[in-house]
Design a protein around this motif. Structure first.
Motif, PDB file in Angstrom:
ATOM      1  N   PHE A   2      -3.844  -8.899  -5.998  1.00 41.06           N
ATOM      2  CA  PHE A   2      -4.168  -7.910  -4.987  1.00 41.06           C
ATOM      3  C   PHE A   2      -3.036  -6.879  -4.962  1.00 41.06           C
ATOM      4  O   PHE A   2      -1.932  -7.154  -5.434  1.00 41.06           O
ATOM      5  CB  PHE A   2      -4.290  -8.557  -3.605  1.00 41.06           C
ATOM      6  CG  PHE A   2      -5.457  -9.481  -3.470  1.00 41.06           C
ATOM      7  CD1 PHE A   2      -5.379 -10.803  -3.891  1.00 41.06           C
ATOM      8  CD2 PHE A   2      -6.653  -9.040  -2.920  1.00 41.06           C
ATOM      9  CE1 PHE A   2      -6.456 -11.661  -3.766  1.00 41.06           C
ATOM     10  CE2 PHE A   2      -7.742  -9.891  -2.799  1.00 41.06           C
ATOM     11  CZ  PHE A   2      -7.635 -11.198  -3.230  1.00 41.06           C
TER      12      PHE A   2
ATOM     13  N   TYR B  86      -9.838 -12.026   0.172  1.00 43.18           N
ATOM     14  CA  TYR B  86      -8.439 -12.430   0.110  1.00 43.18           C
ATOM     15  C   TYR B  86      -8.123 -13.541   1.106  1.00 43.18           C
ATOM     16  O   TYR B  86      -7.184 -14.306   0.909  1.00 43.18           O
ATOM     17  CB  TYR B  86      -7.518 -11.236   0.330  1.00 43.18           C
ATOM     18  CG  TYR B  86      -7.451 -10.716   1.735  1.00 43.18           C
ATOM     19  CD1 TYR B  86      -8.260  -9.668   2.155  1.00 43.18           C
ATOM     20  CD2 TYR B  86      -6.562 -11.256   2.669  1.00 43.18           C
ATOM     21  CE1 TYR B  86      -8.197  -9.187   3.436  1.00 43.18           C
ATOM     22  CE2 TYR B  86      -6.487 -10.774   3.962  1.00 43.18           C
ATOM     23  CZ  TYR B  86      -7.323  -9.737   4.337  1.00 43.18           C
ATOM     24  OH  TYR B  86      -7.258  -9.262   5.621  1.00 43.18           O
TER      25      TYR B  86
ATOM     26  N   GLY C  15      -8.281  -5.916  -3.681  1.00 47.61           N
ATOM     27  CA  GLY C  15      -8.398  -6.845  -4.794  1.00 47.61           C
ATOM     28  C   GLY C  15      -8.435  -6.097  -6.109  1.00 47.61           C
ATOM     29  O   GLY C  15      -9.144  -5.102  -6.240  1.00 47.61           O
TER      30      GLY C  15
END
Length: 122
Positions: free
Chosen positions: A36, A106, A46
């Motif tokens: 990321f 994430y 990302g």
């Protein structure tokens, strides 16, 4: 599980860098790995994702597709992000993350390394 990211630095536009993510405390082969990036004041984006479990599936964001490549050395417990044709817009802090499943979310990645700064100059 600990992740240690390295390889950031200053590079001119059009140049290349390779980021590394050393994983300890767990076999990398059992984990999905992702990269990321974040620019101060912006959300976490990302960049690239790689599955574990012996079947390597990879994904890339549209902004880096064709320029970045994720790879993994499961024996060496290290994941990599090769970044080519870097652009000023790629300037960010890059984080590696690992988790049980391959996802673009994430929040599903339980293990994170400290970021490594990539600065691309004109």
């Amino acid at each position: 599980v600990q992740l240690q990211a390295s390889g950031g630095g200053l590079v001119q536009a059009g140049g290349s860098l390779r980021l590394s993510c050393l994983v300890s405390g767990q076999k990398l082969g059992n984990l999905a790995v992702a990269w990321f990036r974040q620019v101060p004041g912006n959300g976490r984006e990302g960049v690239s994702y790689s599955s574990g479990g012996g079947r390597t599936t990879t994904y890339y964001s549209d902004s880096v597709k064709g320029r970045f490549a994720i790879s993994r050395d499961d024996d060496g417990n290290t994941a990599y992000l090769q970044m080519n044709s870097l652009q000023v817009e790629d300037t960010a802090v890059y984080y590696c993350a690992a988790g049980r499943i391959l996802t673009r979310d994430y929040s599903e990645y339980h293990y994170w390394g400290h970021g490594t700064l990539v600065t691309v100059s004109r």
